[in-house]
Design a protein around this motif. Structure first.
Motif, short mmCIF file in Angstrom:
data_model
loop_
_atom_site.label_atom_id
_atom_site.label_comp_id
_atom_site.label_asym_id
_atom_site.label_seq_id
_atom_site.Cartn_x
_atom_site.Cartn_y
_atom_site.Cartn_z
N LEU A 42 40.57 40.54 41.75
CA LEU A 42 41.54 40.75 40.68
C LEU A 42 42.32 39.48 40.36
O LEU A 42 42.67 39.24 39.21
CB LEU A 42 42.50 41.90 41.00
N LYS A 43 42.61 38.68 41.36
CA LYS A 43 43.36 37.44 41.14
C LYS A 43 42.65 36.52 40.15
O LYS A 43 43.22 36.15 39.11
CB LYS A 43 43.62 36.73 42.48
N PRO A 44 41.38 36.13 40.41
CA PRO A 44 40.71 35.27 39.42
C PRO A 44 40.41 35.99 38.10
O PRO A 44 40.37 35.35 37.05
CB PRO A 44 39.41 34.84 40.11
N ILE A 45 40.24 37.31 38.13
CA ILE A 45 40.02 38.06 36.90
C ILE A 45 41.26 37.96 36.01
O ILE A 45 41.16 37.74 34.80
CB ILE A 45 39.67 39.54 37.22
N ASP A 83 51.45 42.73 43.81
CA ASP A 83 51.33 41.50 43.03
C ASP A 83 50.26 41.61 41.94
O ASP A 83 50.45 41.13 40.82
CB ASP A 83 51.03 40.30 43.93
N PHE A 84 49.14 42.25 42.28
CA PHE A 84 48.08 42.43 41.29
C PHE A 84 48.58 43.21 40.08
O PHE A 84 48.28 42.87 38.94
CB PHE A 84 46.87 43.16 41.89
N LEU A 85 49.35 44.26 40.34
CA LEU A 85 49.85 45.11 39.26
C LEU A 85 50.80 44.34 38.34
O LEU A 85 50.71 44.43 37.12
CB LEU A 85 50.55 46.35 39.83
N THR A 86 51.69 43.57 38.95
CA THR A 86 52.64 42.77 38.17
C THR A 86 51.91 41.73 37.32
O THR A 86 52.17 41.59 36.12
CB THR A 86 53.65 42.07 39.11
N GLU A 87 50.98 41.01 37.94
CA GLU A 87 50.26 39.96 37.24
C GLU A 87 49.37 40.53 36.13
O GLU A 87 49.26 39.94 35.05
CB GLU A 87 49.43 39.14 38.23
N ALA A 88 48.74 41.67 36.40
CA ALA A 88 47.88 42.30 35.39
C ALA A 88 48.70 42.71 34.17
O ALA A 88 48.29 42.49 33.03
CB ALA A 88 47.14 43.50 35.98
N VAL A 93 46.15 42.83 31.18
CA VAL A 93 44.89 43.34 31.71
C VAL A 93 45.02 44.83 31.99
O VAL A 93 45.92 45.26 32.71
CB VAL A 93 44.49 42.60 33.01
N LYS A 94 44.12 45.60 31.40
CA LYS A 94 44.08 47.04 31.65
C LYS A 94 43.23 47.28 32.90
O LYS A 94 42.10 46.82 32.99
CB LYS A 94 43.47 47.76 30.43
#
Length: 139
Positions: A42-45, A83-88, A93-94
């Motif tokens: 998810l980070k690089p996505i 962190d993934f949720l915040t960054e998405a 990003v959906k």
């Protein structure tokens, strides 16, 4: 003479109206979907989404990330997902969770973050988006 005039008129009308119709059918939005079996991807996505959003400008459309496979169990780890949720969200990003994988690995939909949309079959959903013209990548 009359035939020549009508033929010429038809040709001119065709030239005038055809480019207008062609412009109406062109989709100027770039839409993307990434299917992954690894939550850590998810980070690089998300970083890619940010770059494409900047590069595409007003032509940037929809960007979706689908999680399938055994790593679907990690979606219940609130600390890992924070962190993934915040960054998405910031990157637009959906997030999509594969319902088939959730059933297979015993993940209850109530245990994953509300930011995830659950689809019945992530692979099928990916193909459906591709048929709509989405650029697709599988990791």
């Amino acid at each position: 003479m009359k035939t020549l005039f009508l033929s010429s008129l038809a040709f001119v009308l065709m030239l005038i109206t055809n480019p207008v119709n062609a412009q109406e059918t062109i989709n100027t939005q770039n839409n993307y979907v990434v299917l992954t079996k690894k939550v850590d991807q998810l980070k690089p996505i998300i970083l890619t989404a940010r770059s494409l959003k900047e590069e595409d400008g007003e032509n940037f459309g929809d960007y979706q990330a689908i999680i399938c496979g055994q790593d679907i169990t990690l979606l219940t780890d609130k600390e890992k997902m924070k962190d993934f949720l915040t960054e998405a969200k910031e990157a637009g990003v959906k997030l999509i969770a594969c319902g088939f994988s959730m059933k297979k690995f015993g993940v209850d939909a109530g245990e994953i973050p509300a930011e995830f949309e659950v689809v019945e079959n992530g692979i099928l959903y990916n193909f459906q988006l591709q048929k709509k013209g989405y650029y697709s990548l599988g990791l």
